[in-house]
Design a protein around this motif. Structure first.
Motif, PDB file in Angstrom:
ATOM      1  N   SER A   1      -5.232  14.684   7.886  1.00  0.00           N
ATOM      2  CA  SER A   1      -4.410  14.069   6.811  1.00  0.00           C
ATOM      3  C   SER A   1      -2.984  13.757   7.273  1.00  0.00           C
ATOM      4  O   SER A   1      -2.019  14.086   6.573  1.00  0.00           O
ATOM      5  N   THR A   2      -2.864  13.130   8.419  1.00  0.00           N
ATOM      6  CA  THR A   2      -1.529  12.964   9.008  1.00  0.00           C
ATOM      7  C   THR A   2      -0.913  11.580   8.795  1.00  0.00           C
ATOM      8  O   THR A   2       0.270  11.396   9.081  1.00  0.00           O
TER       9      THR A   2
ATOM     10  N   ALA B   1      -0.193  -0.407  10.024  1.00  0.00           N
ATOM     11  CA  ALA B   1       0.284  -1.453  10.933  1.00  0.00           C
ATOM     12  C   ALA B   1       0.838  -0.855  12.230  1.00  0.00           C
ATOM     13  O   ALA B   1       0.904  -1.533  13.254  1.00  0.00           O
TER      14      ALA B   1
ATOM     15  N   PHE C   1      -3.338   4.227  13.861  1.00  0.00           N
ATOM     16  CA  PHE C   1      -4.146   5.111  13.013  1.00  0.00           C
ATOM     17  C   PHE C   1      -4.888   6.100  13.895  1.00  0.00           C
ATOM     18  O   PHE C   1      -5.525   5.718  14.864  1.00  0.00           O
TER      19      PHE C   1
ATOM     20  N   LEU D   1       5.228   0.281   9.880  1.00  0.00           N
ATOM     21  CA  LEU D   1       4.973   1.614   9.324  1.00  0.00           C
ATOM     22  C   LEU D   1       3.566   1.631   8.725  1.00  0.00           C
ATOM     23  O   LEU D   1       3.049   0.602   8.301  1.00  0.00           O
TER      24      LEU D   1
ATOM     25  N   GLY E   1      -6.157   7.015   1.369  1.00  0.00           N
ATOM     26  CA  GLY E   1      -5.359   8.152   1.853  1.00  0.00           C
ATOM     27  C   GLY E   1      -5.055   9.088   0.702  1.00  0.00           C
ATOM     28  O   GLY E   1      -4.141   8.848  -0.083  1.00  0.00           O
TER      29      GLY E   1
ATOM     30  N   ALA F   1      -5.245  12.827   0.908  1.00  0.00           N
ATOM     31  CA  ALA F   1      -4.896  14.220   1.211  1.00  0.00           C
ATOM     32  C   ALA F   1      -3.622  14.226   2.051  1.00  0.00           C
ATOM     33  O   ALA F   1      -3.424  13.352   2.890  1.00  0.00           O
TER      34      ALA F   1
ATOM     35  N   SER G   1      -0.123  -8.685  -1.830  1.00  0.00           N
ATOM     36  CA  SER G   1      -1.115  -9.615  -2.328  1.00  0.00           C
ATOM     37  C   SER G   1      -2.240  -8.829  -2.979  1.00  0.00           C
ATOM     38  O   SER G   1      -2.938  -8.062  -2.316  1.00  0.00           O
TER      39      SER G   1
ATOM     40  N   LYS H   1       0.306 -14.221  -1.192  1.00  0.00           N
ATOM     41  CA  LYS H   1      -0.269 -14.026   0.143  1.00  0.00           C
ATOM     42  C   LYS H   1       0.593 -14.752   1.163  1.00  0.00           C
ATOM     43  O   LYS H   1       0.864 -15.954   1.018  1.00  0.00           O
TER      44      LYS H   1
ATOM     45  N   ILE I   1     -12.442  15.634  -1.287  1.00  0.00           N
ATOM     46  CA  ILE I   1     -11.088  15.814  -1.810  1.00  0.00           C
ATOM     47  C   ILE I   1     -11.152  15.850  -3.336  1.00  0.00           C
ATOM     48  O   ILE I   1     -11.400  14.821  -3.972  1.00  0.00           O
TER      49      ILE I   1
ATOM     50  N   GLY J   1       0.863  -1.186   0.000  1.00  0.00           N
ATOM     51  CA  GLY J   1       0.000   0.000   0.000  1.00  0.00           C
ATOM     52  C   GLY J   1       0.896   1.231   0.000  1.00  0.00           C
ATOM     53  O   GLY J   1       2.097   1.161  -0.316  1.00  0.00           O
TER      54      GLY J   1
ATOM     55  N   SER K   1       1.691  -4.105   6.499  1.00  0.00           N
ATOM     56  CA  SER K   1       0.576  -4.973   6.108  1.00  0.00           C
ATOM     57  C   SER K   1      -0.777  -4.367   6.466  1.00  0.00           C
ATOM     58  O   SER K   1      -1.798  -5.050   6.383  1.00  0.00           O
TER      59      SER K   1
HETATM   60  C1  LIG Z   1     -11.089   6.301   6.050  1.00  0.00           C
HETATM   61  C2  LIG Z   1      -9.642   6.608   5.875  1.00  0.00           C
HETATM   62  C3  LIG Z   1      -9.251   7.807   5.277  1.00  0.00           C
HETATM   63  C4  LIG Z   1      -7.893   8.135   5.173  1.00  0.00           C
HETATM   64  N1  LIG Z   1      -7.537   9.335   4.636  1.00  0.00           N
HETATM   65  C5  LIG Z   1      -6.227   9.711   4.682  1.00  0.00           C
HETATM   66  C6  LIG Z   1      -5.806  10.958   4.194  1.00  0.00           C
HETATM   67  O1  LIG Z   1      -6.582  11.756   3.680  1.00  0.00           O
HETATM   68  N2  LIG Z   1      -4.499  11.277   4.304  1.00  0.00           N
HETATM   69  C7  LIG Z   1      -3.593  10.430   4.849  1.00  0.00           C
HETATM   70  O2  LIG Z   1      -2.426  10.792   4.980  1.00  0.00           O
HETATM   71  N3  LIG Z   1      -3.959   9.202   5.238  1.00  0.00           N
HETATM   72  C8  LIG Z   1      -5.240   8.832   5.177  1.00  0.00           C
HETATM   73  N4  LIG Z   1      -5.609   7.591   5.595  1.00  0.00           N
HETATM   74  C9  LIG Z   1      -4.584   6.638   5.973  1.00  0.00           C
HETATM   75  C10 LIG Z   1      -3.969   6.042   4.717  1.00  0.00           C
HETATM   76  O3  LIG Z   1      -4.978   5.421   3.958  1.00  0.00           O
HETATM   77  C11 LIG Z   1      -2.915   5.032   5.087  1.00  0.00           C
HETATM   78  O4  LIG Z   1      -1.984   5.615   5.943  1.00  0.00           O
HETATM   79  C12 LIG Z   1      -2.177   4.576   3.880  1.00  0.00           C
HETATM   80  O5  LIG Z   1      -3.052   4.154   2.892  1.00  0.00           O
HETATM   81  C13 LIG Z   1      -1.221   3.465   4.232  1.00  0.00           C
HETATM   82  O6  LIG Z   1      -1.854   2.247   4.308  1.00  0.00           O
HETATM   83  P1  LIG Z   1      -0.919   0.989   4.474  1.00  0.00           P
HETATM   84  O7  LIG Z   1       0.008   0.927   3.321  1.00  0.00           O
HETATM   85  O8  LIG Z   1      -0.357   1.021   5.830  1.00  0.00           O
HETATM   86  O9  LIG Z   1      -1.950  -0.214   4.455  1.00  0.00           O
HETATM   87  P2  LIG Z   1      -2.784  -0.877   3.254  1.00  0.00           P
HETATM   88  O10 LIG Z   1      -3.158   0.068   2.205  1.00  0.00           O
HETATM   89  O11 LIG Z   1      -3.881  -1.650   3.932  1.00  0.00           O
HETATM   90  O12 LIG Z   1      -1.780  -1.919   2.614  1.00  0.00           O
HETATM   91  C14 LIG Z   1      -1.513  -3.154   3.206  1.00  0.00           C
HETATM   92  C15 LIG Z   1      -0.711  -4.015   2.254  1.00  0.00           C
HETATM   93  O13 LIG Z   1      -0.350  -5.212   2.919  1.00  0.00           O
HETATM   94  C16 LIG Z   1      -0.608  -6.300   2.078  1.00  0.00           C
HETATM   95  N5  LIG Z   1      -0.876  -7.485   2.890  1.00  0.00           N
HETATM   96  C17 LIG Z   1      -1.605  -7.579   4.020  1.00  0.00           C
HETATM   97  N6  LIG Z   1      -1.627  -8.852   4.462  1.00  0.00           N
HETATM   98  C18 LIG Z   1      -0.870  -9.563   3.599  1.00  0.00           C
HETATM   99  C19 LIG Z   1      -0.525 -10.933   3.506  1.00  0.00           C
HETATM  100  N7  LIG Z   1      -0.966 -11.844   4.377  1.00  0.00           N
HETATM  101  N8  LIG Z   1       0.258 -11.321   2.487  1.00  0.00           N
HETATM  102  C20 LIG Z   1       0.720 -10.430   1.576  1.00  0.00           C
HETATM  103  N9  LIG Z   1       0.411  -9.119   1.610  1.00  0.00           N
HETATM  104  C21 LIG Z   1      -0.377  -8.701   2.613  1.00  0.00           C
HETATM  105  C22 LIG Z   1      -1.823  -5.862   1.262  1.00  0.00           C
HETATM  106  O14 LIG Z   1      -1.940  -6.615   0.077  1.00  0.00           O
HETATM  107  C23 LIG Z   1      -1.468  -4.413   0.997  1.00  0.00           C
HETATM  108  O15 LIG Z   1      -0.598  -4.347  -0.115  1.00  0.00           O
HETATM  109  C24 LIG Z   1      -6.937   7.228   5.648  1.00  0.00           C
HETATM  110  C25 LIG Z   1      -7.329   5.996   6.178  1.00  0.00           C
HETATM  111  C26 LIG Z   1      -8.666   5.691   6.307  1.00  0.00           C
HETATM  112  C27 LIG Z   1      -9.063   4.377   6.899  1.00  0.00           C
END
Ligand SMILES: Cc1cc2nc3c(=O)[nH]c(=O)nc-3n(C[C@H](O)[C@H](O)[C@H](O)COP(=O)(O)OP(=O)(O)OC[C@H]3O[C@@H](n4cnc5c(N)ncnc54)[C@H](O)[C@@H]3O)c2cc1C
Length: 504
Positions: free
Chosen positions: A346-347, A337, A340, A334, A50, A52, A41, A186, A275, A15, A219
């Protein structure tokens, strides 16, 4: 030392957090330093909401050496000068939290202290009337800062809105071009060293094992390594930040304005974001499941869109708080994980960036020094708590008591650290920024005043300037800001001239 260097890094998750980490490591460490593999995966997918950011993202972009126009073009992005808050402090009231400064400090005293003196003297101008980014935002104008000496045009601060899925893809291309290996699959098993519990490898559904010396857990909410395997624990902040769900939907532009800012509208059980991107508008209702049902929240969201919905509403669940330890053994969490705080300011993306920067500062050898790990965890915990307080402020400082959520928020107990900020502000409007905390005086001032906390008086030091001089300077500043805003192009025109996305 060389023999002790980390040579295999595994990033779990693709992500925003995973690809931001991969891109930063690819740039700073590079494939000659370590083998970097990212596992993701497609079946599980990403949160992908995310969209903004805050101005600090420019530091990250510069570190990567990105061409900003390309970045905006490729992510269908737009520019952000701040956040408009509608109905937060009270109903039918709007205020703006701008990026960039208010006015100019004079004789070593903050501008906002002079503004408070004028306000107490009956001057009707808002503090945001002295902020170029606020004035430009209210007219839907945007441009980047220019080198113009003391002019406010040289101090325009801005961030971006972008499509989160396109952003991950953009960073993926960047990272893969610099040697990061991507592994689709996965993860179904995690293997730990028997003697100390350090992670040795992750195993995919296919049976393939990916070994590493340092694992970055990106994750998402599940915290596959940091929580499910290493049981770091979670500090739950729902009692201060009660929203625990969101429903998100993109819509067409319709007749709405192409604003260079995010709009956050308080609703009965939470708030709604808006947005604007080039190809669509991102919308979501963030709410507390204690006070509204999922169906009602989705219906409210769908009834408050600028244009036709472009997808079905997507539900999301979360628990506000943070992982008790973001770094345990050879795993650093990071992104989601690691915790939140909810998206109001937008942090989250910033916290990813700041985690990466701190990790690079304390980058481990294979000894994984406990003192370094402790320091990292301390700094992350402190930063989360500082941002938490700033977000709580928006909910707590309100006159609203018209629904159970607002009644709860205005009467809840808040952290002592925030109470101290109120106490210092209430008398003379002073703000202290602890240990380089993320939000500066402008932000605290904008939100405290915007939410309706007016100090009883102002900093007495401003009386060193006689009133006529102050009035003349304030008038001049106000007109300079108005003239500067007039010189700025429209937001849509700026994008059309510089970074319009190619038609799909
Ligand atoms: C409602 C909402 C609004 C938001 N708006 C903002 C915003 O405006 N500004 C901002 O800065 N942030 C915002 N955020 C936060 C932002 O979305 C996240 O910080 C950002 O998307 C990072 O997500 P991530 O990469 O940590 O997790 P995810 O996007 O969930 O990615 C997780 C990754 O792990 C992988 N994964 C998980 N389990 C496995 C497994 N078993 N095997 C292989 N791969 C696996 C998945 O495939 C995926 O690639 C918002 C969040 C929410 C919930």
């Amino acid at each position: 030392m060389d023999g002790n260097r980390i040579r295999k890094i595994v990033i779990v998750g693709g992500g925003t957090a995973g690809w931001m980490t991969a891109a930063a490591f690819a740039k700073i460490l590079g494939p000659r330093y370590a083998d970097i593999t990212l596992v993701e995966s497609e079946e599980i997918g990403i949160v992908g909401v995310g969209e903004a950011t805050i101005p600090q993202i420019n530091i990250y972009n510069r570190m990567l050496g990105l061409d900003e126009d390309d970045f905006v073009r490729e992510t269908q992005g737009s520019f952000k000068l701040g956040i408009e808050f509608v109905d937060w402090g009270k109903k039918n009231h709007t205020y703006f939290h701008p990026f960039g400064p208010f006015g100019v400090d004079m004789d070593g005293v903050s501008f906002h202290a002079y503004w408070l003196r004028m306000m107490h003297g009956g001057d009707p101008r808002l503090v945001t009337d002295y902020s170029l980014t606020s004035v430009a935002a209210s007219q839907n104008r945007f441009m980047r800062p220019v080198n113009a000496g003391n002019s406010p045009l040289s101090r325009i601060a801005y961030a971006f809105h972008f499509d989160a899925s396109l952003y991950a893809r953009f960073l993926r291309r960047y990272s893969q071009a610099r040697g990061v290996k991507r592994q689709e699959g996965k993860i179904t098993k995690v293997h730990q060293r028997s003697e100390d519990g350090f992670i040795e490898s992750v195993e995919l559904e296919s049976g393939q094992k990916i070994e590493g010396e340092l694992f970055i857990d990106c994750s998402g909410f599940r915290g596959l390594l940091i929580e499910q395997t290493l049981k770091a624990g979670y500090e739950d902040w729902t009692h201060w930040l009660p929203c625990d769900r969101a429903v998100a939907v993109p819509c067409a532009h319709g007749d709405g304005e192409f604003t260079p800012y995010t709009r956050s509208t308080a609703r009965e059980a939470g708030w709604q974001w808006r947005i604007p991107l080039q190809h669509r508008i991102g919308n979501g209702y963030v709410y507390s499941s204690q006070f509204i049902s999922d169906d009602e929240a989705a219906a409210k969201l769908m009834a408050n869109l600028d244009g036709e919905a472009l997808a079905d509403p997507r539900p999301l669940r979360f628990v506000t708080g943070r992982r008790k330890k973001a770094w345990v053994k050879n795993v650093v969490a990071l992104g989601l994980a690691s915790g939140f705080l909810e998206p109001l300011e937008s942090t989250s993306i910033h916290l990813i960036q700041s985690g990466i920067a701190r990790l690079l500062t304390l980058f481990p050898s294979r000894d994984f020094e406990p003192a370094d790990i402790e320091r990292y965890n301390f700094m992350i915990a402190r930063e989360f708590a500082q941002v938490r307080d700033f977000i709580i402020l928006h909910y707590h400082l309100t006159e609203r008591d018209d629904t159970p959520l607002w009644e709860y928020c205005r009467s809840m107990d808040v952290p002592e650290t925030l109470k101290e900020k109120y106490r210092i502000f209430e008398s003379h409007g002073r703000i202290f920024r602890d240990n380089d905390e993320l939000f500066n005086d402008t932000s605290w001032f904008a939100v405290m005043i915007g939410q309706g906390l007016v100090p009883r008086s102002y900093d007495p030091v401003v009386e060193a300037m006689d009133e006529a001089t102050l009035r003349a300077r304030m008038n001049e500043l106000h007109s300079v800001i108005g003239n500067c805003a007039d010189q700025m192009p429209g937001h849509a025109d700026f994008i059309a001239m510089n970074c319009a996305a190619k038609a799909a």
